[in-house]
Design an enzyme around this catalytic site. Structure first.
Site, PDB file in Angstrom:
ATOM      1  N   LYS A   9       8.417  -9.616 -16.242  1.00  0.00           N
ATOM      2  CA  LYS A   9       9.084 -10.050 -15.149  1.00  0.00           C
ATOM      3  C   LYS A   9      10.416 -11.049 -16.300  1.00  0.00           C
ATOM      4  O   LYS A   9       9.694 -11.824 -17.599  1.00  0.00           O
ATOM      5  CB  LYS A   9       9.011 -10.733 -13.738  1.00  0.00           C
ATOM      6  CG  LYS A   9       8.581  -9.358 -13.284  1.00  0.00           C
ATOM      7  CD  LYS A   9       7.766 -10.386 -11.507  1.00  0.00           C
ATOM      8  CE  LYS A   9       7.673  -9.151 -11.035  1.00  0.00           C
ATOM      9  NZ  LYS A   9       7.196  -9.928  -9.371  1.00  0.00           N
ATOM     10  N   TYR A  49      12.561  -2.353  -5.714  1.00  0.00           N
ATOM     11  CA  TYR A  49      12.294  -3.100  -4.595  1.00  0.00           C
ATOM     12  C   TYR A  49      13.138  -2.401  -3.592  1.00  0.00           C
ATOM     13  O   TYR A  49      12.984  -3.398  -2.118  1.00  0.00           O
ATOM     14  CB  TYR A  49      11.828  -4.630  -5.028  1.00  0.00           C
ATOM     15  CG  TYR A  49      11.264  -4.942  -5.679  1.00  0.00           C
ATOM     16  CD1 TYR A  49      10.285  -5.241  -5.921  1.00  0.00           C
ATOM     17  CD2 TYR A  49      12.528  -5.917  -6.691  1.00  0.00           C
ATOM     18  CE1 TYR A  49       9.252  -5.480  -6.324  1.00  0.00           C
ATOM     19  CE2 TYR A  49      11.053  -6.735  -7.835  1.00  0.00           C
ATOM     20  CZ  TYR A  49       9.568  -6.523  -7.203  1.00  0.00           C
ATOM     21  OH  TYR A  49       8.839  -6.941  -8.212  1.00  0.00           O
ATOM     22  N   PHE A  57      13.357 -12.308   1.706  1.00  0.00           N
ATOM     23  CA  PHE A  57      13.586 -12.996  -0.162  1.00  0.00           C
ATOM     24  C   PHE A  57      14.225 -11.618  -1.145  1.00  0.00           C
ATOM     25  O   PHE A  57      14.467 -11.932  -2.097  1.00  0.00           O
ATOM     26  CB  PHE A  57      12.299 -13.496  -0.951  1.00  0.00           C
ATOM     27  CG  PHE A  57      11.563 -11.955  -0.337  1.00  0.00           C
ATOM     28  CD1 PHE A  57      11.179 -11.041  -1.088  1.00  0.00           C
ATOM     29  CD2 PHE A  57      10.129 -11.722   0.000  1.00  0.00           C
ATOM     30  CE1 PHE A  57      10.678 -10.054  -1.752  1.00  0.00           C
ATOM     31  CE2 PHE A  57       9.642 -11.268   0.800  1.00  0.00           C
ATOM     32  CZ  PHE A  57       9.503 -10.553  -0.522  1.00  0.00           C
ATOM     33  N   ARG A  85      -4.212  -5.558 -10.885  1.00  0.00           N
ATOM     34  CA  ARG A  85      -3.729  -6.302  -9.334  1.00  0.00           C
ATOM     35  C   ARG A  85      -4.407  -7.789  -9.577  1.00  0.00           C
ATOM     36  O   ARG A  85      -4.769  -8.260  -9.334  1.00  0.00           O
ATOM     37  CB  ARG A  85      -4.313  -5.207  -8.179  1.00  0.00           C
ATOM     38  CG  ARG A  85      -3.122  -4.436  -7.875  1.00  0.00           C
ATOM     39  CD  ARG A  85      -1.923  -5.028  -7.258  1.00  0.00           C
ATOM     40  NE  ARG A  85      -1.020  -5.738  -5.917  1.00  0.00           N
ATOM     41  CZ  ARG A  85      -0.256  -6.275  -5.690  1.00  0.00           C
ATOM     42  NH1 ARG A  85       0.424  -6.116  -6.191  1.00  0.00           N
ATOM     43  NH2 ARG A  85      -0.674  -7.287  -4.649  1.00  0.00           N
ATOM     44  N   THR A  91       0.475 -13.159  -5.270  1.00  0.00           N
ATOM     45  CA  THR A  91       0.938 -13.567  -5.051  1.00  0.00           C
ATOM     46  C   THR A  91       2.107 -14.885  -5.815  1.00  0.00           C
ATOM     47  O   THR A  91       2.826 -15.105  -6.713  1.00  0.00           O
ATOM     48  CB  THR A  91       2.221 -12.706  -4.167  1.00  0.00           C
ATOM     49  OG1 THR A  91       1.871 -11.322  -4.106  1.00  0.00           O
ATOM     50  CG2 THR A  91       3.664 -12.519  -4.264  1.00  0.00           C
ATOM     51  N   ARG A 102      -1.103 -14.626 -12.834  1.00  0.00           N
ATOM     52  CA  ARG A 102      -0.001 -15.516 -11.967  1.00  0.00           C
ATOM     53  C   ARG A 102      -0.412 -17.292 -11.865  1.00  0.00           C
ATOM     54  O   ARG A 102      -0.070 -17.950 -12.194  1.00  0.00           O
ATOM     55  CB  ARG A 102       0.061 -15.240 -11.142  1.00  0.00           C
ATOM     56  CG  ARG A 102       1.032 -13.951 -11.320  1.00  0.00           C
ATOM     57  CD  ARG A 102       0.631 -12.911  -9.889  1.00  0.00           C
ATOM     58  NE  ARG A 102       2.208 -11.902 -10.067  1.00  0.00           N
ATOM     59  CZ  ARG A 102       1.759 -11.274  -8.857  1.00  0.00           C
ATOM     60  NH1 ARG A 102       0.560 -11.164  -7.983  1.00  0.00           N
ATOM     61  NH2 ARG A 102       3.296 -10.444  -8.566  1.00  0.00           N
ATOM     62  N   ASN A 112       6.851 -14.874 -10.952  1.00  0.00           N
ATOM     63  CA  ASN A 112       5.272 -15.268 -11.172  1.00  0.00           C
ATOM     64  C   ASN A 112       5.223 -13.740 -11.793  1.00  0.00           C
ATOM     65  O   ASN A 112       3.829 -13.403 -12.197  1.00  0.00           O
ATOM     66  CB  ASN A 112       4.518 -14.764  -9.757  1.00  0.00           C
ATOM     67  CG  ASN A 112       5.217 -13.269  -9.547  1.00  0.00           C
ATOM     68  OD1 ASN A 112       6.177 -12.733  -9.287  1.00  0.00           O
ATOM     69  ND2 ASN A 112       4.721 -12.681  -7.783  1.00  0.00           N
ATOM     70  N   HIS A 115       4.575  -8.359 -12.196  1.00  0.00           N
ATOM     71  CA  HIS A 115       4.603  -7.096 -11.104  1.00  0.00           C
ATOM     72  C   HIS A 115       4.229  -6.156 -11.928  1.00  0.00           C
ATOM     73  O   HIS A 115       2.610  -5.737 -12.447  1.00  0.00           O
ATOM     74  CB  HIS A 115       5.944  -6.007 -10.851  1.00  0.00           C
ATOM     75  CG  HIS A 115       5.804  -5.421  -9.920  1.00  0.00           C
ATOM     76  ND1 HIS A 115       5.507  -4.946  -9.100  1.00  0.00           N
ATOM     77  CD2 HIS A 115       5.105  -3.382  -9.980  1.00  0.00           C
ATOM     78  CE1 HIS A 115       5.475  -4.125  -8.342  1.00  0.00           C
ATOM     79  NE2 HIS A 115       5.625  -3.140  -9.173  1.00  0.00           N
ATOM     80  N   GLU A 126       7.235   4.158  -9.039  1.00  0.00           N
ATOM     81  CA  GLU A 126       7.624   3.105  -9.714  1.00  0.00           C
ATOM     82  C   GLU A 126       6.665   4.121 -11.245  1.00  0.00           C
ATOM     83  O   GLU A 126       8.191   3.324 -12.009  1.00  0.00           O
ATOM     84  CB  GLU A 126       6.523   1.512  -9.292  1.00  0.00           C
ATOM     85  CG  GLU A 126       6.894   1.365  -7.905  1.00  0.00           C
ATOM     86  CD  GLU A 126       6.092   0.095  -7.471  1.00  0.00           C
ATOM     87  OE1 GLU A 126       5.067  -0.227  -8.940  1.00  0.00           O
ATOM     88  OE2 GLU A 126       6.071  -0.901  -6.761  1.00  0.00           O
TER      89      GLU A 126
HETATM   90  N1  UDP Z   1       7.809 -13.082  -3.580  1.00  0.00           N
HETATM   91  C1  UDP Z   1       9.515 -13.525  -3.026  1.00  0.00           C
HETATM   92  N2  UDP Z   1       8.921 -14.312  -1.549  1.00  0.00           N
HETATM   93  C2  UDP Z   1       7.366 -14.152  -1.637  1.00  0.00           C
HETATM   94  C3  UDP Z   1       7.475 -13.191  -1.785  1.00  0.00           C
HETATM   95  C4  UDP Z   1       7.863 -12.056  -3.084  1.00  0.00           C
HETATM   96  O1  UDP Z   1      10.020 -13.908  -3.843  1.00  0.00           O
HETATM   97  O2  UDP Z   1       7.762 -14.745   0.112  1.00  0.00           O
HETATM   98  C5  UDP Z   1       8.716 -11.928  -5.002  1.00  0.00           C
HETATM   99  C6  UDP Z   1       8.187 -11.371  -5.777  1.00  0.00           C
HETATM  100  O3  UDP Z   1       8.445 -12.289  -6.599  1.00  0.00           O
HETATM  101  C7  UDP Z   1       6.608 -10.668  -5.775  1.00  0.00           C
HETATM  102  C8  UDP Z   1       7.718  -9.441  -5.228  1.00  0.00           C
HETATM  103  O4  UDP Z   1       8.736 -10.516  -4.525  1.00  0.00           O
HETATM  104  O5  UDP Z   1       6.160 -10.699  -6.734  1.00  0.00           O
HETATM  105  C9  UDP Z   1       7.387  -8.616  -4.099  1.00  0.00           C
HETATM  106  O6  UDP Z   1       6.293  -9.073  -3.282  1.00  0.00           O
HETATM  107  P1  UDP Z   1       4.953  -8.682  -3.118  1.00  0.00           P
HETATM  108  O7  UDP Z   1       4.545  -8.786  -1.593  1.00  0.00           O
HETATM  109  O8  UDP Z   1       5.127  -7.088  -2.987  1.00  0.00           O
HETATM  110  O9  UDP Z   1       4.254  -8.989  -4.487  1.00  0.00           O
HETATM  111  P2  UDP Z   1       3.286  -8.612  -5.528  1.00  0.00           P
HETATM  112  O10 UDP Z   1       2.589  -7.263  -4.850  1.00  0.00           O
HETATM  113  O11 UDP Z   1       4.635  -8.764  -6.914  1.00  0.00           O
HETATM  114  O12 UDP Z   1       2.141  -9.777  -5.301  1.00  0.00           O
HETATM  115 MG    MG Z   2       4.003  -5.373  -4.159  1.00  0.00          MG
END
Ligand code: UDP
Ligand code: MG
Length: 137
Positions: A9, A49, A57, A85, A91, A102, A112, A115, A126
């Protein structure tokens, strides 16, 4: 063999973490089968997204994701989706396991660093969102 989509990112690129992130993937048996650096437009980030468009958010996230260059990569390996993952961590960096990308590098739940696709269907969407067949090994 499974494929997944990962992104370094904008915060990760700004913090010179491209090599660290790709290095962790390669050391853990994942093969880079496609890679490119680009900047996403706001619209491209919103499309990527789209599943999160109703979330509070979404606006901030898509602004962040279009705030600077990103590195897009397609990775291949046994259990690649879960492997990425696991290497990323949760996250929210405060909840991420020690030693994950992370936990080591993320500043916040939004910024974070990385992705990773969360399921086979999302990985297919994706990878196809960013790469055409000629750009993948
Ligand atoms: N995100 C955020 N606030 C939140 C949850 C997610 O800003 O409360 C952002 C964060 O950058 C995250 C992305 O949105 O990586 C996508 O969210 P997801 O729940 O899919 O998390 P990930 O799969 O990236 O762990
Ligand atoms: Mg996700």
């Amino acid at each position: 063999m499974e494929r997944t989509l990962s992104i370094v990112k904008p915060d990760g690129v700004r913090k010179n973490l491209i090599g660290d992130v790709i290095g962790r993937f390669e050391k853990n048996g994942l093969k880079v089968v496609g890679v490119k650096m680009t900047s996403l437009t706001r619209q491209q980030a919103e499309g990527f997204y789209a599943v999160h468009r109703a979330r509070p958010f979404f606006g901030s996230l898509t602004e962040f994701m279009s705030s600077g260059p990103v590195v897009l990569m397609a990775l291949e390996g046994d259990g690649a989706i879960k492997k990425v993952r696991d290497l990323m961590g949760a996250t929210d960096p405060k909840k991420a396991a020690p030693g994950t990308i992370r936990a080591d590098h993320a500043d916040s739940i939004e910024s974070n660093v990385v992705h990773g696709s969360d399921a086979p269907e999302t990985a297919a969407f994706e990878i196809g969102y960013f790469f055409n067949a000629l750009e993948l090994l």
